[in-house]
Design a protein around this motif. Sequence first.
Motif, PDB file in Angstrom:
ATOM      1  N   UNK A 234       0.825  -1.196   0.000  1.00  0.00           N
ATOM      2  CA  UNK A 234       0.000   0.000   0.000  1.00  0.00           C
ATOM      3  C   UNK A 234       0.861   1.248   0.000  1.00  0.00           C
ATOM      4  N   UNK A 235       0.511   2.190  -0.841  1.00  0.00           N
ATOM      5  CA  UNK A 235       1.140   3.523  -0.816  1.00  0.00           C
ATOM      6  C   UNK A 235       0.189   4.411  -0.029  1.00  0.00           C
ATOM      7  N   UNK A 236       0.583   4.712   1.201  1.00  0.00           N
ATOM      8  CA  UNK A 236      -0.339   5.202   2.211  1.00  0.00           C
ATOM      9  C   UNK A 236       0.169   6.490   2.850  1.00  0.00           C
ATOM     10  N   UNK A 237      -0.414   6.825   3.983  1.00  0.00           N
ATOM     11  CA  UNK A 237       0.067   7.932   4.801  1.00  0.00           C
ATOM     12  C   UNK A 237       1.527   7.707   5.197  1.00  0.00           C
ATOM     13  N   UNK A 238       1.957   6.449   5.283  1.00  0.00           N
ATOM     14  CA  UNK A 238       3.261   6.132   5.863  1.00  0.00           C
ATOM     15  C   UNK A 238       4.233   5.432   4.917  1.00  0.00           C
TER      16      UNK A 238
END
Length: 409
Positions: A234-238
């Motif tokens: 996942x390319x996320x907040x983090x």
Amino acid sequence: MPKAYVGSEVGQLKRVILHRPGQELARLTPSNKDELLFDEIPWVEKAQEEHDEFANTLRGLGVEVLYLEQLLAETLDIPEAREHLLKQLLDIEVFGPGAIDPLTRLLSSVTADELAGFLIGGLTKAEALEHGVDVKSSLAFATMDSDRFLLAPLPNHLFTRDTSCWVYGGVAVNSMRWSARIRESMNYDTIYRYHPTLSVCAPFERWGGGLGVGHATMEGGDVHVLGRGAVMIGMSERTSPQGVERLAGQLFAKGAATKVLGIQLPSSRATMHLDTVMSMVDDHSFTKFAGLGMLPSYTLEPGDGTDLKVTAHAPEKMHDAIADALGIDSVRTLTAPQSMGAAEREQWDDGCNVLTVRPGVVVAYERNVTSNRFLEENGVEVHTIAGSELGRGRGGPRCMSCPIEREDI
């Protein structure tokens, strides 16, 4: 020789690292909880009871449980390991020049158990003074209140998945997004380099980058080892696209993976990691949050030389892209039928964040009744644990576990 290898998300789980919460949780206050990335203040004794239930559930399912604090203490018994960690930790830009020598003397003189306790549970100025630290040479010390932390506590060590994650034949000690978690990576880095058992596992690779390298951040809650040479991230907040590219290039260079699939998540606290909205439960099925919808995705494959080949997929092709990465015709998503409000409540309480022990057998928080019942109705065996206190840091059973040995599918 022991083996450390994670070949999938759902093959038989054999060994896992957990962290039983302790002093670091007791250090949380209304004034520091946000900085330390907690939404609420847990009841520590109850959280420990819940965590013991989690560990015992895993043992009952045939999983060997290793504890982070014990691994760290065993590692710090080795003089070279202690020197390595203190060299990383005692940065003049963080503590100021006058504090380095006094802190070095203190942290070099205490027992390995005491040092592991300081590194995880924190150390205040008052506690340092009780250990005989001389503060006369440090302006930073002189200006601090007695209850100020010299070493901040690390309550997020509870979520062992994030800071290090095993991907096929190697481990990534991750570059964490927020400063409150960067020191966690130092502890894991030292363990994997020097622990008398883990460091001599059948040879393993080191993925990832340094401890906080520019914009290339990655956290293990976003990393899913799908199996059959595929990884979904996942390319996320983090976790940034740069972090995904870095891992993909490393995996391809060593022939450890053939495809990496990046999923573009909304950047928000509610969807901080991929496993807050999706978790794999068997070789073709995933939990999925009702409000997630379909998202843009990107397949990364080896290109010419060190280049990557990137193929973009429209949001409606997300499930097809996952199936293609796995080499199957289609995937099954398991989303309990309920109102959006109820679905949001269960997602916030980690209803999608389950730990798969073997295909079709998962550990989940008991509070997510509708999601758990739906999984059971669809052939998934669900072992429930209490999580009223453990969940206050926004993490479920998958978050709280770092598999270090798991079979392929």
